[in-house]
Scaffold this motif. Structure first.
Motif, short mmCIF file in Angstrom:
data_model
loop_
_atom_site.label_atom_id
_atom_site.label_comp_id
_atom_site.label_asym_id
_atom_site.label_seq_id
_atom_site.Cartn_x
_atom_site.Cartn_y
_atom_site.Cartn_z
N UNK B 218 -25.10 5.82 -25.97
CA UNK B 218 -23.78 6.47 -26.08
C UNK B 218 -23.07 6.15 -27.39
N UNK B 219 -23.15 4.87 -27.79
CA UNK B 219 -22.29 4.40 -28.88
C UNK B 219 -23.03 4.23 -30.19
N UNK B 220 -24.35 4.15 -30.14
CA UNK B 220 -25.11 3.87 -31.35
C UNK B 220 -25.06 2.42 -31.78
N UNK B 221 -24.45 1.58 -30.98
CA UNK B 221 -24.36 0.15 -31.33
C UNK B 221 -24.89 -0.69 -30.16
N UNK B 222 -25.20 -1.95 -30.46
CA UNK B 222 -25.67 -2.86 -29.41
C UNK B 222 -24.63 -2.92 -28.29
N UNK B 223 -25.10 -2.97 -27.04
CA UNK B 223 -24.19 -3.06 -25.89
C UNK B 223 -23.39 -4.36 -26.00
N UNK B 224 -22.09 -4.29 -25.79
CA UNK B 224 -21.25 -5.49 -25.89
C UNK B 224 -21.29 -6.29 -24.58
N UNK B 225 -20.65 -7.46 -24.62
CA UNK B 225 -20.65 -8.30 -23.42
C UNK B 225 -19.86 -7.70 -22.28
N UNK B 226 -18.63 -7.33 -22.54
CA UNK B 226 -17.88 -6.76 -21.42
C UNK B 226 -17.06 -5.62 -21.96
N UNK B 227 -17.32 -4.45 -21.44
CA UNK B 227 -16.56 -3.29 -21.88
C UNK B 227 -15.21 -3.29 -21.18
N UNK B 228 -14.20 -2.68 -21.80
CA UNK B 228 -12.98 -2.42 -21.05
C UNK B 228 -13.36 -1.51 -19.88
N UNK B 229 -12.66 -1.63 -18.77
CA UNK B 229 -12.88 -0.69 -17.67
C UNK B 229 -12.61 0.72 -18.19
N UNK B 230 -13.43 1.69 -17.79
CA UNK B 230 -13.13 3.06 -18.23
C UNK B 230 -12.11 3.69 -17.30
N UNK B 231 -11.70 2.95 -16.29
CA UNK B 231 -10.77 3.49 -15.31
C UNK B 231 -9.96 2.36 -14.69
N UNK B 232 -9.02 1.78 -15.45
CA UNK B 232 -8.27 0.64 -14.93
C UNK B 232 -7.49 1.04 -13.67
N UNK B 233 -7.28 0.11 -12.72
CA UNK B 233 -7.76 -1.26 -12.75
C UNK B 233 -9.24 -1.36 -12.39
N UNK B 234 -9.89 -2.38 -12.93
CA UNK B 234 -11.29 -2.63 -12.62
C UNK B 234 -11.65 -3.97 -13.21
N UNK B 235 -12.11 -4.88 -12.39
CA UNK B 235 -12.50 -6.19 -12.90
C UNK B 235 -12.14 -7.27 -11.92
N UNK B 236 -11.98 -8.46 -12.45
CA UNK B 236 -11.80 -9.64 -11.62
C UNK B 236 -10.33 -10.04 -11.64
N UNK B 237 -9.75 -10.27 -10.46
CA UNK B 237 -8.31 -10.57 -10.35
C UNK B 237 -8.12 -11.87 -9.57
N UNK B 238 -7.14 -12.70 -10.01
CA UNK B 238 -6.94 -14.03 -9.42
C UNK B 238 -6.24 -13.97 -8.07
N UNK B 239 -6.65 -14.85 -7.17
CA UNK B 239 -6.07 -14.90 -5.83
C UNK B 239 -5.51 -16.29 -5.52
N UNK B 240 -4.78 -16.37 -4.45
CA UNK B 240 -4.27 -17.60 -3.89
C UNK B 240 -5.43 -18.37 -3.29
N UNK B 241 -5.51 -19.69 -3.30
CA UNK B 241 -4.57 -20.61 -3.94
C UNK B 241 -4.98 -21.00 -5.36
N UNK B 242 -5.83 -20.24 -6.01
CA UNK B 242 -6.10 -20.52 -7.43
C UNK B 242 -7.26 -21.47 -7.69
#
Lengths: 399, 399
Positions: B218-242
């Motif tokens: 798609x990009x012509x470049x090496x795949x990066x470590x973590x892409x931004x979500x293409x559809x936020x929200x998406x990813x890891x979110x912090x919970x209680x009690x931490x």
């Protein structure tokens, strides 16, 4: 020497009725395709499976659907459903990975399909297993990686959990199901019996992450993200010129006390070979920071390729951190047939083939199909329909 | 409802001459064992295979050698080697993952073994493929993960590469080889032909990491470590009690515009449903930081279990980050037979079984063998040797 890729042909003549989508299911049937099975990928005439259309371009679909044939069928029509039921009679394997309950609502649940063809191997991917509190939950690769333990053991020592880049929840699951399908197929040559196979992505991720249960058995506590090396040096070390992937991973093994002196000789630090601070694994563990600094001082002066070549040559286990572009540009992968270029319509993509070589020959990558590309061909081969019959179905919007 | 585990029996009667060690090879033959194959694990009488003794306790060995039988043979003695060659005649499958060249030096290379039994399936794991610049290099799981691309796509967006916790280089490779072996076995029912199978751990890691080649196309470049979500929200979110694993991974899909309003309703932010800043995926991408904050403000007030249950109930894809202890303590895994407890001598370990269920039944975990536990049994079953003959071999230090 370039080797001409070919299909190993192990599953030639085996028919797969493929209702999979996205990656967990498609990677499974792609593995069967690479072994020579005849995959009839059944797609809806309006755009095809979700993975064909969901990502804006064809690359995702191309990766997971090599060597398959595509047939469009409108499963919401009675005649379309009846057509697929005729195909069930001719199929050896049925595979799907819809959301929970969807295949039953389509009218192709296990009870229906196995009643039509009791010898069929009916294979399903779910996100969470039947009987799990989340059995109705939706799953995608990262969801399974979170819930299956993989993220809890990935990350920096004191950092937050990290999603592994490899798609263990998707392709990882597909591989376990593919192995199970072929095992059932082998057994069927003796028993004649069909089987019902089900795998949950969460459970599959636990399989690939099961090293965590070893650590837990040893310590009585949950496996941490990154343990200290039990035999420093061991881990990732920075290289010249300091780009994002300019690192080598090297390790020294407790089982082989020669790795450490070999390393010291290579880096010109023979003076440390009998230094008490570093002589034994336990001593090095006490001075882990110093040991890492000694190694880093050398790796920082070399590129990862130099470091890998030199460490490897003296018998220290080492791997450069290679990215997708570096792997693409390393000529031996093409020479060995491990990377091949797929053409699909106007697009091309360089991708890995099945990595196991059969009698020295790599597996041939053939193009992922265009939508409905093989509708006539498959209906002819499987059901004996002629061109007129297919034209009629097409006219009536059934295929 | 607890389900009694059993072997699916698909490979009952299939004999595997198993010279594997550590994990890549042993996980392959363990998969065959779970399908019911008869695995004769050949170990040296002085301590057994490297993985049995190399880690200070039995847990590592237990994990990767369930359901196998162990026979000790001194392969350095002429009579020991001759004995194993007799076993070659009776075997369907031969498997090994020694360092490059070692199996040939033992006198059990492909040419020798296939000459004795042309119908045998001869399966080998290497670190790097034949023809690779590193074909003689030593490999362990993290080396293959570095060199196969997995580390380059794992980590925080701007952080250094991270080793994925799951053993993709080891168990990942074993699964690809196991599938290939069974495919060859199926084909042999028609052709009668043996095959030579070889897989490199580096190439296997590329298989599980191949999503990186999609990004690169798609990009012509090496795949990066973590892409931004293409559809936020998406990813890891912090919970209680931490705590270190108090997170949920959640995602919203471009393919399903309902995920975002479902989420907003659940968290009591209906007011944002038609807010222009967040209405479309592209708008949310422009305000990704705000979107993450809106979600985190809610997740921080809930435990990961509460968050998973509530999000799942309203149809948002979500997974709590579960660690090994939490998975062990979740009763449904035992009830479903996915986690079972192995006894081995004095030790017990809770571990996952084969995750694919056959006809609703999970696979039974039987204990990994003690060293040489089945020497007499296997020599009786495979070669018809009686107790006196085995006693003689034992007296002479051959077994």
């Amino acid at each position: 020497m370039n080797i001409m890729p070919a299909s190993p042909g192990c599953l030639a003549g085996i028919r797969v009725l493929d209702l999979t989508q996205f990656e967990a299911g498609t990677s499974c049937t792609e593995a069967l395709a690479w072994m020579g099975a005849d995959i009839a990928k059944v797609e809806n005439p309006k755009g095809g499976e979700a993975g064909r259309t969901g990502f804006g371009d064809a690359y995702y679909f191309m990766m997971y659907n090599a060597n398959k044939r595509s047939i469009t069928v409108n499963l919401k029509s009675d005649r379309g459903l009846a057509l697929v039921k005729e195909m069930v009679k001719k199929a050896d394997i049925f595979a799907e990975n819809f959301a929970p309950g969807a295949v039953e609502r389509l009218g192709l649940g296990y009870d229906v399909v196995s009643a039509i063809n009791p010898a069929i191997i009916y294979a399903q991917v779910k996100g969470f297993g039947d009987g799990s509190p989340y059995e109705k939950g939706l799953a995608f690769d990262p969801i399974a990686q979170a819930a299956g333990g993989a993220m809890s053991i990935t990350g920096e020592r004191d950092g937050r959990p990290i999603k592994p880049g490899p798609t263990i929840g998707d392709t990882g699951t597909g591989m376990l199901l593919a192995f199970s399908i072929v095992s059932a197929l082998f057994d069927r040559t003796r028993s004649g019996k069909g089987r019902r196979l089900q795998v949950a992505m969460q459970d599959s991720v636990m399989h690939y992450s099961r090293g965590m249960f070893i650590t837990q058995a040893r310590t009585g506590a949950a496996a941490p993200r990154r343990r200290p090396s039990d035999n420093p040096p061991g881990g990732i070390y920075p290289c010249k010129p300091g780009g994002p992937n300019d690192y080598v991973y090297l390790l020294t093994s407790r089982a082989n006390p020669e790795h450490w002196p070999r390393l010291l000789k290579l880096i010109g630090r023979e003076d440390l070979i009998s230094d008490k601070r570093y002589e034994t694994p336990d001593a090095r563990l006490q001075h882990e920071g110093d040991v890492d600094e000694i190694v880093s001082n050398w790796t920082r002066q070399h590129t990862k390729h130099e470091a890998m070549a030199q460490l490897s040559a003296v018998g220290v286990p080492v791997g450069a951190v290679l990215d997708s572009m570096e792997l693409t540009n390393e000529p031996s992968f093409r020479e060995r047939g491990i990377l091949q270029t797929m053409k699909h319509g106007e697009r091309t993509m360089t991708m890995p083939t099945w990595p196991v070589r059969f009698d020295g020959v790599p597996t041939e990558v053939r193009p992922a199909p265009l939508l409905g590309q093989h509708t006539s061909e498959v209906l002819g081969d499987w059901l004996g329909l002629d061109a007129d019959a297919v034209a009629g179905l097409r006219r009536d919007g059934i295929v």
